[in-house]
Design a protein around this motif. Structure first.
Motif, PDB file in Angstrom:
ATOM      1  N   GLN A   1      -3.182  -8.194  -5.922  1.00 11.35           N
ATOM      2  CA  GLN A   1      -2.290  -9.347  -6.003  1.00 11.35           C
ATOM      3  C   GLN A   1      -1.669  -9.398  -7.398  1.00 11.35           C
ATOM      4  O   GLN A   1      -2.373  -9.516  -8.406  1.00 11.35           O
ATOM      5  CB  GLN A   1      -3.063 -10.647  -5.738  1.00 11.35           C
ATOM      6  N   ILE A   2      -0.334  -9.271  -7.466  1.00  9.28           N
ATOM      7  CA  ILE A   2       0.395  -9.345  -8.731  1.00  9.28           C
ATOM      8  C   ILE A   2       1.483 -10.394  -8.574  1.00  9.28           C
ATOM      9  O   ILE A   2       2.468 -10.175  -7.850  1.00  9.28           O
ATOM     10  CB  ILE A   2       1.003  -7.991  -9.126  1.00  9.28           C
ATOM     11  N   GLY A   3       1.301 -11.529  -9.239  1.00 13.17           N
ATOM     12  CA  GLY A   3       2.257 -12.610  -9.075  1.00 13.17           C
ATOM     13  C   GLY A   3       2.298 -13.052  -7.626  1.00 13.17           C
ATOM     14  O   GLY A   3       1.276 -13.341  -7.010  1.00 13.17           O
ATOM     15  N   GLY A   4       3.471 -13.067  -7.041  1.00 13.46           N
ATOM     16  CA  GLY A   4       3.610 -13.462  -5.646  1.00 13.46           C
ATOM     17  C   GLY A   4       3.591 -12.291  -4.685  1.00 13.46           C
ATOM     18  O   GLY A   4       3.873 -12.463  -3.497  1.00 13.46           O
ATOM     19  N   CYS A   5       3.272 -11.094  -5.155  1.00 12.11           N
ATOM     20  CA  CYS A   5       3.296  -9.900  -4.316  1.00 12.11           C
ATOM     21  C   CYS A   5       1.874  -9.431  -4.018  1.00 12.11           C
ATOM     22  O   CYS A   5       1.030  -9.362  -4.917  1.00 12.11           O
ATOM     23  CB  CYS A   5       4.059  -8.765  -5.012  1.00 12.11           C
ATOM     24  N   THR A   6       1.624  -9.120  -2.760  1.00 11.94           N
ATOM     25  CA  THR A   6       0.362  -8.507  -2.347  1.00 11.94           C
ATOM     26  C   THR A   6       0.639  -7.051  -2.020  1.00 11.94           C
ATOM     27  O   THR A   6       1.424  -6.744  -1.120  1.00 11.94           O
ATOM     28  CB  THR A   6      -0.227  -9.222  -1.120  1.00 11.94           C
ATOM     29  N   LEU A   7       0.000  -6.145  -2.753  1.00 12.57           N
ATOM     30  CA  LEU A   7       0.230  -4.716  -2.590  1.00 12.57           C
ATOM     31  C   LEU A   7      -0.999  -4.084  -1.958  1.00 12.57           C
ATOM     32  O   LEU A   7      -2.140  -4.412  -2.323  1.00 12.57           O
ATOM     33  CB  LEU A   7       0.510  -4.065  -3.947  1.00 12.57           C
ATOM     34  N   THR A   8      -0.784  -3.180  -1.018  1.00 15.58           N
ATOM     35  CA  THR A   8      -1.880  -2.515  -0.311  1.00 15.58           C
ATOM     36  C   THR A   8      -1.787  -1.015  -0.522  1.00 15.58           C
ATOM     37  O   THR A   8      -0.740  -0.410  -0.277  1.00 15.58           O
ATOM     38  CB  THR A   8      -1.840  -2.826   1.196  1.00 15.58           C
ATOM     39  N   LEU A   9      -2.892  -0.427  -0.971  1.00 12.24           N
ATOM     40  CA  LEU A   9      -2.973   1.016  -1.171  1.00 12.24           C
ATOM     41  C   LEU A   9      -3.903   1.594  -0.111  1.00 12.24           C
ATOM     42  O   LEU A   9      -5.015   1.083   0.100  1.00 12.24           O
ATOM     43  CB  LEU A   9      -3.539   1.365  -2.560  1.00 12.24           C
ATOM     44  N   GLU A  10      -3.452   2.651   0.568  1.00  9.94           N
ATOM     45  CA  GLU A  10      -4.317   3.335   1.518  1.00  9.94           C
ATOM     46  C   GLU A  10      -3.767   4.748   1.783  1.00  9.94           C
ATOM     47  O   GLU A  10      -2.558   4.973   1.660  1.00  9.94           O
ATOM     48  CB  GLU A  10      -4.420   2.545   2.820  1.00  9.94           C
ATOM     49  N   PRO A  11      -4.698   5.671   2.114  1.00 12.43           N
ATOM     50  CA  PRO A  11      -6.154   5.483   2.094  1.00 12.43           C
ATOM     51  C   PRO A  11      -6.683   5.677   0.684  1.00 12.43           C
ATOM     52  O   PRO A  11      -6.192   6.521  -0.065  1.00 12.43           O
ATOM     53  CB  PRO A  11      -6.640   6.588   3.016  1.00 12.43           C
ATOM     54  N   VAL A  12      -7.678   4.898   0.306  1.00  8.62           N
ATOM     55  CA  VAL A  12      -8.335   5.036  -0.982  1.00  8.62           C
ATOM     56  C   VAL A  12      -9.788   5.431  -0.722  1.00  8.62           C
ATOM     57  O   VAL A  12     -10.491   4.763   0.037  1.00  8.62           O
ATOM     58  CB  VAL A  12      -8.272   3.729  -1.789  1.00  8.62           C
TER      59      VAL A  12
END
Length: 599
Positions: free
Chosen positions: A531-542
């Motif tokens: 979560q950065i500011g108002g943005c939710t970022l998703t990384l996959e696959p980790v």
């Protein structure tokens, strides 16, 4: 024969019109100075950035010029209204040669005079064209008359002293009586006032060739804005109603053609230290300043156009930047150069027009890097021997709220701007030719950690969310920083090694948890959210690989969700993290303790 571009002087007259048109301006009766003034003002109305060069020994043969694409369109104005004889042609040749000798960066050169070209004149222009490398044009009577017809206020102001249009303006102002309602006892609505306000605006702006006027009416005075061309704002309040007039230059050189004398009585001893410094900078370098503190401006007198001249005391005065008429926005290239002369990094700055001090002899150049990542200020003062003493300063911007990808190159530049490297200022294009400025401090303006953060955010923006902006750096925690920089490294394909102390995994068992005979290596794959500011970022696959771990007995039956607790074993508290499927991550050597790259 080359002719002036059509857009310069409006629509062309056809042949019949030319033969029957009576000239708008009696050119043959005017003095040469009047011709040059009228031509310069007319050109300024269609080329707002053009400016006049004051005649002297250093004017380089230029009367009026207009900056276009890093070069100049030069208008050489002559008052010749009758045929060119040998003497007049010699004058023109000398003027053109002065332009060539001075190496003025000419795009197009215009011989500007109230005379249409004869066949002999066409041959003369062709002769001039053959002697130079830029294009030469004849800007004659038809072009000047077309400009004059489109801008009758210029003609009326300079030839007829405004008298010819006065009666028409009075008639238009009488029409403002239409502000009464449609019938007795009925109120005027805003909709009904629109036409009258339109007429008032047109009337106010029909006679002044140098300025136009906008007005505001309200309970309070209108704000002093930064609108382009604003010369002054004049406000009056009476009986709860305030009227503000804004005086706006029609072209850049308007205040030279119609100067605005201003007298102020200013008390520096009434200023606090910050305002005193700002005032001294404004006087020396022409920087903007606002004098709003009580008792600072004790008297003022100003001759504003439009009948707005006035005087008073206890005024609030906002003085804008002091630009010379020829000052323009431009771009500079900054380079970081290592001790061996190699260029490590460079960035192009958008520079404001150079300001000059009100007492002369000093100047200020100021500009911003992309995204306002940092600003550059150059201050110079003329020394008695003709040289300049100066100073250079670079200060970082806030970065918060900026586009990471936009500010990243400039932040990387700041990270390398440290001793023993040097700074070079060069033109935007071409081989660098500027002097080197030694960087005294070994501490960069942007720390390595700051550069790594912006680089990671730029990677996340480019790969995951274009709307991502730099978060509020004052509220960023250490754990936030580590999470962002790790995500950026993972997206770049790096394998990240970190420390861990314990980890809990929730899983659904297909059978009892198998027993383990001591330490083992555990790999877990899934998604990670950030979560950065108002943005939710998703990384996959980790995939996370715990190099040496002990599993605690969690119990639970098949089909149930149970928690499995992991703790480091063999003195090895390291783990590796990579953006790859679990099947693509081979087992790692089960070594003893290892120092991590992050804490």
């Amino acid at each position: 024969m080359p002719t002036a571009p059509e857009h310069m002087y409006g629509s062309r007259y056809d042949k019949a019109q030319k033969e029957s048109t009576v000239t708008v301006i009696p050119w043959a009766t005017l003095e040469s100075g009047q011709v040059e003034t009228i031509a310069a003002v007319l050109l300024g109305r269609v080329r707002p950035r053009s400016f006049r060069v004051r005649p002297d020994r250093g004017d380089k043969g230029v009367d009026v010029c207009d900056p276009v694409d890093e070069r100049l369109d030069v208008f050489q104005v002559k008052s010749f209204a009758t045929a060119l004889n040998a003497s007049r042609k010699a004058q023109v040749r000398r003027s053109l040669q002065r332009v060539v000798d001075a190496q003025v960066p000419v795009r197009d050169w215009y011989l500007t005079l109230p005379l249409n070209a004869s066949w002999s004149d066409r041959d003369f222009l062709a002769e001039l064209q053959a002697s130079v490398t830029f294009s030469c044009h004849w800007f004659g009577l038809d072009q000047l008359e077309s400009l004059a017809a489109a801008h009758q206020d210029v003609v009326d102001y300079y030839i007829y002293d405004g008298r010819q249009r006065l009666e028409g303006m009075i008639d238009r102002l009488r029409g403002l009586a239409g502000l009464v309602g449609p019938g007795e006892g009925q109120l005027v609505t805003p909709a009904e006032a629109t036409d009258s306000l339109d007429s008032l605006y047109r009337a106010l702006n029909s006679t002044d060739p140098h300025f136009r006027y906008e007005f505001e009416v309200g309970a309070e005075l209108g704000p002093i804005s930064d609108r382009p061309g604003l010369v002054a704002s004049h406000g009056v309040s009476r009986h709860g109603v305030s009227v503000t007039h804004h005086v706006i230059a029609r072209y850049d050189a308007a205040t030279e053609d119609r100067p605005i004398p201003l007298a102020l009585e200013i008390r520096p001893d009434q200023m606090d230290p910050d305002l005193r410094r700002a005032w001294e900078r404004a006087v020396q370098f022409g920087t903007p300043v606002e004098l709003a503190a009580p008792g600072v401006v004790t008297r003022f007198e100003v001759d504003l156009p439009g009948g707005l001249a006035g005087s008073g005391s206890d005024a609030i005065v906002k003085i804008g930047p002091s630009y010379a008429s020829a000052a323009r926005e431009y771009r500079l290239r900054l380079q970081v150069v290592n001790p061996d002369g190699g260029v490590l990094n460079e960035v192009v700055l958008d520079m404001e027009p150079v300001t000059t001090g009100h007492r002369g002899g000093s100047w200020r150049a100021h500009g911003h890097a992309p995204g306002d990542a940092f600003e550059l200020e150059l201050l110079g003062t003329a020394a008695s021997d003709g040289s300049f003493d100066g100073s250079l300063s670079i200060s970082a911007g806030s970065w918060s709220g900026a586009s990471p990808s936009l500010v990243c190159p400039a932040v990387q530049f700041l990270g390398q701007l440290r001793a023993p490297n040097s700074l070079r200022i060069a033109p935007e294009f071409g081989p660098p030719s500027g002097d080197l400025f030694g960087v005294v401090s070994e501490d960069p303006i942007a720390t390595d950690e700051g550069v790594a953060l912006i680089e990671a955010l730029a990677e996340l923006q480019m790969r995951l969310d274009p709307d991502l902006v730099v978060p509020d750096l004052d509220r960023l925690t250490r754990s936030d920083y580590l999470a962002i920089t790790r995500a950026g490294r993972l997206l770049r394909g790096e394998v990240v090694r970190e420390e861990w102390s314990s980890h809990t995994v929730t899983m659904t068992l297909s059978g009892p948890l198998p027993p383990t005979d001591g330490p083992c290596q555990i790999a877990i794959s899934g998604t990670q959210s950030l979560q950065i500011g108002g943005c939710t970022l998703t990384l996959e696959p980790v995939t996370m690989v715990f190099l040496a771990a002990t599993l605690s007995e969690a119990g639970g039956d098949a089909g149930e969700s149970v928690e499995v607790h992991l703790t480091p074993a063999l003195g090895n508290s390291s783990m590796i993290v990579t953006m790859a499927p679990i099947d693509a991550v081979p087992p790692q050597p089960l070594d003893a303790g290892h120092e991590s790259e992050a804490s």
